[in-house]
Design an enzyme around this catalytic site. Sequence first.
Site, PDB file in Angstrom:
ATOM      1  N   HIS A  28      10.141   6.684   2.351  1.00  0.00           N
ATOM      2  CA  HIS A  28       8.960   6.512   3.199  1.00  0.00           C
ATOM      3  C   HIS A  28       8.127   7.788   3.147  1.00  0.00           C
ATOM      4  O   HIS A  28       8.665   8.881   3.013  1.00  0.00           O
ATOM      5  CB  HIS A  28       9.388   6.200   4.643  1.00  0.00           C
ATOM      6  N   GLU A  36       1.951   2.022   0.465  1.00  0.00           N
ATOM      7  CA  GLU A  36       1.311   2.397   1.728  1.00  0.00           C
ATOM      8  C   GLU A  36       0.496   3.668   1.528  1.00  0.00           C
ATOM      9  O   GLU A  36       1.083   4.752   1.402  1.00  0.00           O
ATOM     10  CB  GLU A  36       2.361   2.721   2.798  1.00  0.00           C
TER      11      GLU A  36
HETATM   12  O1  G3P Z   1       6.459   1.929   7.548  1.00  0.00           O
HETATM   13  C1  G3P Z   1       5.280   1.373   8.005  1.00  0.00           C
HETATM   14  C2  G3P Z   1       4.216   2.346   8.175  1.00  0.00           C
HETATM   15  O2  G3P Z   1       4.270   3.543   7.527  1.00  0.00           O
HETATM   16  C3  G3P Z   1       2.884   1.852   8.485  1.00  0.00           C
HETATM   17  O3  G3P Z   1       2.644   2.343   9.758  1.00  0.00           O
HETATM   18  O4  G3P Z   1       1.697   2.373  11.974  1.00  0.00           O
HETATM   19  O5  G3P Z   1       0.216   2.112   9.987  1.00  0.00           O
HETATM   20  O6  G3P Z   1       1.698   0.238  10.673  1.00  0.00           O
HETATM   21  P1  G3P Z   1       1.492   1.720  10.641  1.00  0.00           P
END
Ligand code: G3P
Length: 228
Positions: free
Chosen positions: A96, A144
């Site tokens: 992550h 992400e």
């Molecule tokens: O692991 C999920 C994450 O990094 C995304 O976070 O708070 O933007 O949904 P968020």
Amino acid sequence: MVQIELPVVAINFKTYPQATGERAVLLAQHCESVAKEYGVSIVVAPQTPDLYRVSRAVDIPVFAQHMDPGAPGRHTGHVLGETLVEAGCSGTLLNHSENRMILADLEEAVRTAERLHLYTIVCTNNPTVSVAAATLAPSAVAVEPPELIGTGISVSQAQPEIITGTVEKIRAVNPDVTILCGAGISTGEDVRAALDLGAQGVLLASAVAKSDRPVEVLKSLVEPLRDC
Ligand code: G3P
């Protein structure tokens, strides 16, 4: 290896106080009741010390947020796959952006998890790194963009090319790995857009874990999955 039904909504509890300890159990139970009511696939990822109590309390898959490589023995403070299995986990997030791993450790962790039948979701930050992760043959890759994490600005709306680019590049080298996306996903429309762009599910945290009304948010998030 546990089969994760697709499309999936994976909820990372991070270290949010609202998703810690007994509140982690309650939130996981909310996720489970919405998953059952809507007939959709939801996975939860609480903090390491909460894994055992959460996995005892719900039937939906419980994932760790991280796993270290290495065999049981002299590894003070490490989180090993064998321990995750004992705690009732079905899988783990790896790499992550808030807990990056070096490549050699990531590869070893994926292989160990595979041997232990733990499902692996390797997080990445862009399409190129996603392809590199896919060559390790994890169960899933979740792209992400770090700059959108926790902002409430959805990757599927603000940077759709990250998802389409990831799908295109990964499929050129790996036809099987599941592709997820995350960062800022907050609504059912964000989820729908992610699926329309080729993702097979989403990974999200703050929209649910920080909400005063998590059940309402969860229902809105999974609504688009009902007809999938
Ligand atoms: O692991 C999920 C994450 O990094 C995304 O976070 O708070 O933007 O949904 P968020």
